[in-house]
Design a protein around this motif. Structure first.
Motif, PDB file in Angstrom:
ATOM      1  N   LYS A 144       0.878  -1.006  -0.099  1.00 29.55           N
ATOM      2  CA  LYS A 144       0.096  -0.029  -0.129  1.00 29.55           C
ATOM      3  C   LYS A 144       0.772   1.132   0.106  1.00 29.55           C
ATOM      4  N   ASP A 165      -8.361   6.711   2.903  1.00 35.44           N
ATOM      5  CA  ASP A 165      -8.635   6.399   1.524  1.00 35.44           C
ATOM      6  C   ASP A 165      -9.931   6.511   0.983  1.00 35.44           C
ATOM      7  N   HIS A 220      -7.177  -0.038  -1.450  1.00 33.74           N
ATOM      8  CA  HIS A 220      -6.772   0.264   0.014  1.00 33.74           C
ATOM      9  C   HIS A 220      -7.726   0.509   0.843  1.00 33.74           C
TER      10      HIS A 220
HETATM   11 FE   LIG Z   1      -4.101   5.158  -0.732  1.00 31.70          FE
END
Ligand SMILES: [Fe+2]
Ligand SMILES: [Fe+2]
Ligand SMILES: [Fe+2]
Lengths: 332, 249
Positions: free
Chosen positions: A89, A147, A179
């Motif tokens: 990530k 996110d 994510h």
């Molecule tokens: Fe992200």
């Protein structure tokens, strides 16, 4: 995310140094109104260019600074799978920064110039990254909420008027939704875990909820650049519209895993078909924008240190490439 | 653990500890591209560690999986080579460690693809492609830094100097290696040395760097005798599992 304008008012047309040809301006405005993409070599008003560079570099800086709060937990991730997911990530975020800097460079500002602007404090980055990650649950909360808010902000930008920005956004959005799901999955797991884990998850939601709402920027009546940015299709929804959408989507997700959104005013409004929610602490928001976030100093110090400690490496790479080029030339 | 399980455990520990070290860089690298590539290598190493440690646990047959092995052993039970646990230091030191190790790992995995143990061979077959990239990446940086500026050259020399005493351990054959070799499962590590020397010397020559002088090797990682650095690495890595016994994540 990070696309919210955090600076003061941009110079409008009237204030730009050189008067622009009204015919060119009119043709440009017509193209934009027609939802055509503007490409790097096309003529564009200076204020449009400046707004874009500011917004895109701010977005890129946010991706880069955003690596720090999550990077803080890579070495402490609780198992091998979570460690790998988190590494991937944070690596994605570095990639996002790279695409965005590259897209912004098509407007004539170099990555080094943008980096200098960040380090001197001239350029902004999303306020959200000036809050600390204290427990593992914060990694879940960031993926889920931060996110999640980023997606809300960025999905419309896939149709933004500047071609390279829109195309960067298409790639980025795919990864951001990944994510978001991973973050929510962490929270779901914690919320269904031991008492200590549940407490950790609730505490993370308590700390990240309001800063996440701040990610959409000031309320519409205090957002000076929104109108022009919407006309130019740099922005496609107002801050308040996006914030409402985020609340409406996120509250049921919290409820589904038994967590409580820390807002006593939160209430479903049957008539509006939307949640009513409490007032964001705008005093805190403006203070964080000004650089007074709880860990703003740590974030800037870390970026500064990476940049300064890396100078000899970048120099070496440049000098080595020059030596190679010279040797190649001599051999020809 | 029997020899074969221990063999897999060692491979897993090497990857795990190197991956953990490289993960420390995330967000702090000299350039964005470097951040991306270091994270990439870390990710590959953590992936390899997961496969090897799960296999070690399965071979042991006492219900331990990769996570149990990674997060619930102390220093004396870790079997990684001392090289990979060395601190990152500056970027040159990090590159020196990766350079020396990745060439070894690539040679090792290449040979391991012929293992009679099909699981080991399969993990190695996938990992060898990754580690070939790591070796190339590190070699390119050794050349850039060695043949870059005065400062980068001095730092690259210092980085190699720090790491060099841990090289010999990579090629030591002890009873575990001997048993695995005899069973057709393991690799003759001593036989990899010549190829490793050749590769490393070629890169050092291109980087205009001197080969560090031979010195008394530091050994012992395979039998749990580590540097002081490993304990700190573990206390950070294992914190959550230790602080919340019995929780799953
Ligand atoms: Fe992200
Ligand atoms: Fe983003
Ligand atoms: Fe991102």
């Amino acid at each position: 995310m990070y696309t919210t304008d955090l600076s003061g008012k941009v110079k409008g047309k009237a204030e730009t140094a050189v008067a622009e040809d009204p015919a060119l301006v009119a043709a440009f405005e017509a193209r934009v109104a027609n939802d055509e993409f503007i490409e790097p070599k096309d003529w564009m008003p200076e204020a449009y260019r400046k707004t874009l560079v500011r917004q895109m570099s701010q977005h890129a800086h946010s991706e880069i600074v955003g690596m720090l709060p999550e990077g803080n937990w890579i070495t402490r991730a609780p198992n091998l799978r979570r460690k790998a997911i988190l590494l991937a990530k944070v690596q994605d975020e570095a990639g996002h920064g790279l695409y965005l800097y590259s897209a912004a460079e098509t407007l004539g500002t170099s990555r080094d110039e943008m980096t200098e602007a960040l380090l001197s404090g001239k350029a902004k980055y999303s306020t959200i990254f000036n809050y600390p990650t204290l427990t593992w649950a914060d990694i879940g909360a960031i993926g889920w909420l931060v996110d999640g808010a980023a997606i809300m902000n960025q999905v419309p930008l896939q149709r933004t008027s500047y071609g390279p920005y829109a195309r960067a956004m298409v790639r980025i959005c795919k990864e951001e939704s990944f994510h978001q799901r991973q973050g929510y999955e962490i929270m779901m797991h914690l919320a269904a875990g031991t008492e200590a884990q549940r407490r950790m998850a609730q505490d993370a939601l308590n700390r990240w909820w309001w800063p996440s709402l701040m990610m959409f920027g000031p309320p519409d009546d205090k957002s000076p650049n929104t109108e022009q940015s919407m006309r130019w299709r740099i922005k496609r929804d107002t801050n308040d519209e996006l914030r409402q959408k985020f609340v409406d989507i996120t509250v049921p997700q919290a409820e589904a895993i038994g967590l409580t959104v820390p807002d006593p005013a939160l209430k479903w409004n049957e008539e509006r078909g939307a949640y009513d929610f409490g007032e964001v602490d705008w005093e805190e928001f403006y203070a964080v924008v000004k650089g007074e976030g709880p860990v703003a100093k740590e974030r800037m110090q870390a970026r500064m240190k990476a940049w300064e400690n890396g100078a000899w490496v970048r120099d070496a790479a440049r000098v080595h490439a020059e030596k190679r080029a010279a040797a190649k030339l001599a051999a020809e | 653990m029997d020899a074969l399980a221990t063999y897999a455990l060692r491979l897993g520990d090497d990857s795990l500890i190197l991956g953990q070290r490289l993960g420390e860089w995330c967000g702090h690298a000299p350039a964005l591209e470097v951040d991306l590539s270091l994270a990439n290598v870390a990710l590959d190493q953590i992936g390899q560690a997961t496969h090897f440690l799960n296999l070690a646990g399965a071979l042991e047959g006492e219900g331990r999986d990769g996570d149990k092995l990674a997060f619930h052993r102390d220093v004396m039970d870790f079997t990684n080579c001392v090289l990979v646990e060395q601190p990152n230091g500056d970027f040159a030191q990090t590159i020196a460690r990766l350079f020396l190790f990745a060439h070894y790992q690539e040679l090792l995995f290449t040979a391991l693809t012929a293992s009679k143990d099909t699981q080991l061979a399969a993990i190695a077959a996938k990992a060898v492609k990754e580690t070939a990239y790591h070796a190339t990446l590190a070699s390119d940086w050794v050349v850039r830094l060695g043949d870059g500026t005065e400062e980068s050259r001095a730092r690259m020399i210092a980085g190699l100097d720090w790491m060099w005493r841990f090289v010999d351990e990579l090629f030591v054959t002890d009873e575990v290696d001997a048993a695995a070799l005899k069973a057709g499962v393991g690799v003759d590590k001593a036989a990899l040395r010549a190829a490793w020397d050749q590769r490393v010397d070629a890169v050092l020559a291109e980087a205009t760097l001197p080969r560090p002088a031979a010195r008394r090797p530091v050994l012992g990682g395979r039998s749990g005798r580590h540097s002081e650095h490993l304990g700190h690495l573990l206390s950070e890595m294992q914190f959550l599992q230790r602080a919340y016994p019995g929780a799953t994540w």
